[in-house]
Design a protein around this motif. Structure first.
Motif, short mmCIF file in Angstrom:
data_model
loop_
_atom_site.label_atom_id
_atom_site.label_comp_id
_atom_site.label_asym_id
_atom_site.label_seq_id
_atom_site.Cartn_x
_atom_site.Cartn_y
_atom_site.Cartn_z
N GLY A 285 0.87 -1.20 0.00
CA GLY A 285 0.00 0.00 0.00
C GLY A 285 0.89 1.23 0.00
N LEU A 286 0.47 2.24 -0.72
CA LEU A 286 1.33 3.41 -0.96
C LEU A 286 1.28 4.42 0.18
CD1 LEU A 286 2.96 4.80 -3.40
CD2 LEU A 286 0.85 6.03 -3.82
N TYR A 287 2.45 4.84 0.62
CA TYR A 287 2.59 5.97 1.56
C TYR A 287 3.48 6.99 0.90
CZ TYR A 287 0.13 3.08 4.79
OH TYR A 287 -0.87 2.34 5.37
N VAL A 288 3.20 8.27 1.13
CA VAL A 288 3.91 9.32 0.39
C VAL A 288 4.62 10.27 1.35
CG1 VAL A 288 2.48 9.30 -1.69
CG2 VAL A 288 1.73 10.61 0.30
N PRO A 289 5.75 10.86 0.89
CA PRO A 289 6.47 11.78 1.77
C PRO A 289 5.76 13.12 1.95
CG PRO A 289 7.65 11.47 -0.31
CD PRO A 289 6.46 10.58 -0.35
N SER A 290 4.80 13.44 1.10
CA SER A 290 4.01 14.65 1.35
C SER A 290 2.63 14.48 0.74
CB SER A 290 4.73 15.87 0.78
OG SER A 290 4.25 16.19 -0.48
N ASP A 291 1.62 14.94 1.47
CA ASP A 291 0.22 14.83 1.03
C ASP A 291 -0.52 16.07 1.51
OD1 ASP A 291 -2.33 14.09 0.33
OD2 ASP A 291 -2.58 12.68 1.99
N PRO A 292 -0.55 17.09 0.66
CA PRO A 292 -1.16 18.36 1.08
C PRO A 292 -2.60 18.22 1.57
CG PRO A 292 -0.12 18.58 -1.10
CD PRO A 292 -0.06 17.13 -0.73
N GLY A 293 -3.30 17.18 1.10
CA GLY A 293 -4.71 17.02 1.49
C GLY A 293 -4.89 16.21 2.77
N ALA A 294 -3.79 15.84 3.44
CA ALA A 294 -3.90 14.95 4.61
C ALA A 294 -4.60 15.65 5.77
CB ALA A 294 -2.51 14.49 5.03
N PRO A 295 -5.18 14.85 6.68
CA PRO A 295 -6.00 15.41 7.74
C PRO A 295 -5.24 16.19 8.83
CG PRO A 295 -5.94 13.00 7.88
CD PRO A 295 -5.26 13.38 6.62
N ASP A 296 -3.94 16.01 9.00
CA ASP A 296 -3.23 16.79 10.03
C ASP A 296 -1.83 17.19 9.55
OD1 ASP A 296 -1.07 14.89 11.13
OD2 ASP A 296 -2.89 13.64 11.17
N GLU A 297 -1.19 18.08 10.32
CA GLU A 297 0.11 18.65 9.91
C GLU A 297 1.19 17.59 9.70
OE1 GLU A 297 0.85 21.65 8.80
OE2 GLU A 297 -1.33 21.84 8.98
N HIS A 298 1.21 16.59 10.57
CA HIS A 298 2.24 15.54 10.45
C HIS A 298 2.01 14.71 9.19
CE1 HIS A 298 4.20 16.37 14.18
NE2 HIS A 298 3.05 16.32 14.83
N ALA A 299 0.77 14.32 8.99
CA ALA A 299 0.44 13.48 7.83
C ALA A 299 0.72 14.23 6.53
CB ALA A 299 -1.01 13.02 7.89
N LYS A 300 0.55 15.54 6.55
CA LYS A 300 0.86 16.33 5.34
C LYS A 300 2.32 16.14 4.95
CE LYS A 300 -2.35 20.24 6.12
NZ LYS A 300 -3.54 19.70 5.51
N ARG A 301 3.18 15.85 5.94
CA ARG A 301 4.60 15.62 5.67
C ARG A 301 4.93 14.13 5.65
NH1 ARG A 301 7.08 18.72 10.30
NH2 ARG A 301 9.10 18.51 9.26
N GLY A 302 3.92 13.31 5.50
CA GLY A 302 4.14 11.87 5.38
C GLY A 302 4.54 11.22 6.69
N ARG A 303 4.28 11.89 7.81
CA ARG A 303 4.65 11.32 9.12
C ARG A 303 3.38 10.90 9.83
NH1 ARG A 303 9.32 15.71 10.71
NH2 ARG A 303 10.63 15.17 8.93
N LEU A 304 3.28 9.60 10.07
CA LEU A 304 2.05 9.05 10.63
C LEU A 304 2.28 8.56 12.05
CD1 LEU A 304 0.85 6.98 7.53
CD2 LEU A 304 0.56 9.42 8.01
N LEU A 305 1.23 8.56 12.82
CA LEU A 305 1.30 8.02 14.18
C LEU A 305 1.15 6.50 14.09
CD1 LEU A 305 -0.87 10.41 16.36
CD2 LEU A 305 1.56 9.88 16.67
N VAL A 306 2.28 5.81 14.21
CA VAL A 306 2.25 4.34 14.11
C VAL A 306 2.82 3.77 15.40
CG1 VAL A 306 3.11 2.35 12.82
CG2 VAL A 306 2.48 4.42 11.60
N SER A 307 2.17 2.73 15.93
CA SER A 307 2.58 2.21 17.23
C SER A 307 3.87 1.39 17.13
CB SER A 307 1.47 1.36 17.86
OG SER A 307 0.60 0.87 16.89
N ILE A 308 4.96 2.10 16.97
CA ILE A 308 6.28 1.47 16.85
C ILE A 308 6.63 0.75 18.16
CG2 ILE A 308 7.49 3.63 17.45
CD1 ILE A 308 8.74 1.15 14.84
N GLY A 309 6.13 1.27 19.28
CA GLY A 309 6.41 0.62 20.58
C GLY A 309 5.82 -0.78 20.62
#
Ligand code: NAD
Ligand code: ZN
Ligand code: ZN
Length: 383
Positions: A285-309
């Protein structure tokens, strides 16, 4: 020639553009007979990318060699060929290692090229009457002559190998259980590939009834994520343990489980929950380094909240990236020829190229049971 041209968000048109021509002795021109619309095309269609109006779409292409450059050694006029969506050179460090999705030659400043795709180089798309194929000896896969298996073979350009790649990234092995998120074309191909690889139990998660029905039809267990937390539903059916492996065939346009808004990290997090400790996740599944239409500031820069812990705690491993189509397309072609695979079950519509505007709209809205559209620029094959 006629081609599918991007106009503006939610609008493509079929109009005349210049014919391609041989630009290098190792180019061929292919007369396209089948070309499919991809979920990745929808990212451009919906105006979520920097794709400029005027771009010709189409990276899933099959056709007949019309003209071969003077340096082409292995192909001749009249050969029936299918091209990986990746444009690759065959001789760079990554191509030599089989990582043709990350070719260092074809798209300077970026690892990887494709036809008709924003940021993937200057290669025009094949939703058109003709396609120029560079490094043709490397990029064309020969098919048996005639029209047999047309709808199966066109899927060798992308989604069959991409679904298979999801299983390869997750190292799906015989007897294992697998959770595939997404029952779109890539998800269905991932579920199908998991079964081909001998998985004992394959779950396929989505919410679109026709897509879940197709998953059931091939022997996967459909899971509707709007009914209950999908990880909980799957754990219930795996003695509370979770699956051995997981595949994300949704990407950053994932919908929250209430299906009311987008939540780009929801599938990655669901997979971490669903897959057992030390299991492996494949993420085509595709993830992108920038998505101007994303729902929050982090996601706009391709940074997602993922449970790495949680992922660390469970000791899971993950593989991701574009599919290296060339790594699998010959073997998958031979499975089709041998009658051991028939991926065209995923194709719901075959239409003439002229109907591309309606086809895009239908596929984008996921209506009319639209799971995969193949367009036919020629008249002979038009349904
Ligand atoms: P698609 O949009 O048709 O299918 C995605 C499916 O996911 C839809 O049916 C949708 O209902 C479902 N979905 C949405 N949210 C979900 C959730 N939370 N849980 C489960 N399912 C959910 O697209 P596709 O053509 O099948 O492509 C899927 C992804 O694969 C896209 O991101 C596409 O860009 C990507 N892709 C990657 C490669 C590669 O080389 N890695 C190649 C082709 C496509
Ligand atoms: Zn595609
Ligand atoms: Zn290369």
């Amino acid at each position: 020639m006629k081609a599918v041209v991007y106009e503006k968000p939610f609008s493509v048109t079929v109009r005349d553009v210049d014919d391609p021509r041989i630009q290098h002795p190792n180019d061929v021109l292919v007369r396209v007979t089948s070309t499919a619309i991809c979920g990745s095309d929808l990212h451009m269609y919906e105006g979520r990318t920097a794709a400029e109006p005027g771009i010709v779409f189409g990276h899933e292409n099959l056709g007949i060699v019309e003209e071969a450059g003077s340096g082409v050694a292995s192909l001749a006029e009249g050969d029936r060929v299918v091209m990986p969506f990746n444009v690759a050179c065959g001789f760079c460090k990554n191509c030599l290692a089989g990582e043709t999705g990350f070719c260092l030659t074809v798209n300077p400043g970026f690892a990887g090229g494709a036809y008709g795709y924003v940021a993937m180089g200057p290669y025009k798309g094949g939703q058109a009457e003709l396609l120029r194929v560079p490094f043709a000896d490397f990029n064309c896969l020969k098919l048996p002559p005639g029209e047999q298996h047309e709808a199966d073979f066109v899927l060798l350009a992308d989604i069959f190998p991409t679904g298979y790649h999801g299983c390869e990234l997750a190292q799906v092995s015989p007897g294992e259980s697998v959770a595939v998120y997404g029952a779109g074309p890539v998800g269905l191909m991932a579920a199908y590939s998991a079964l081909l690889r001998g998985a004992s139990m394959v779950f396929c998660v989505d919410r679109v009834p026709e897509r879940l029905a197709k998953a059931g039809q091939i022997g996967a267990i459909p899971v509707d994520f709007t009914e209950d937390d999908p990880a909980v539903q799957i754990k219930r059916q795996t003695k509370g343990e979770g699956t051995d492996k997981g595949v994300d065939a949704v990407g950053y346009q994932a919908q929250a489980h209430d299906a009311r808004h987008e939540e780009p990290g929801v599938v990655l997090n669901a997979l971490v929950e669903t897959v057992r400790p030390t299991g492996r996740l494949g993420v085509p599944g595709l993830y992108v380094p920038s998505d101007p239409g994303a729902p929050d500031e982090h996601a706009k820069r391709g940074r997602l909240l993922v449970s790495i812990g949680k992922m660390f705690e469970k000791g899971q491993k993950m593989g991701t990236g574009q599919c290296n189509v060339k790594r699998y397309n010959r073997q998958l072609r031979d499975l089709i020829i041998a009658g051991r695979a028939e991926p065209s079950f995923v194709v719901s519509h075959e239409l003439p190229l002229d109907q591309a505007p309606e086809a895009y709209e239908m596929f984008d809205k996921r209506i009319e049971g639209c799971t995969k559209v193949v367009l036919h620029p020629g008249h002979a094959l038009a349904a």
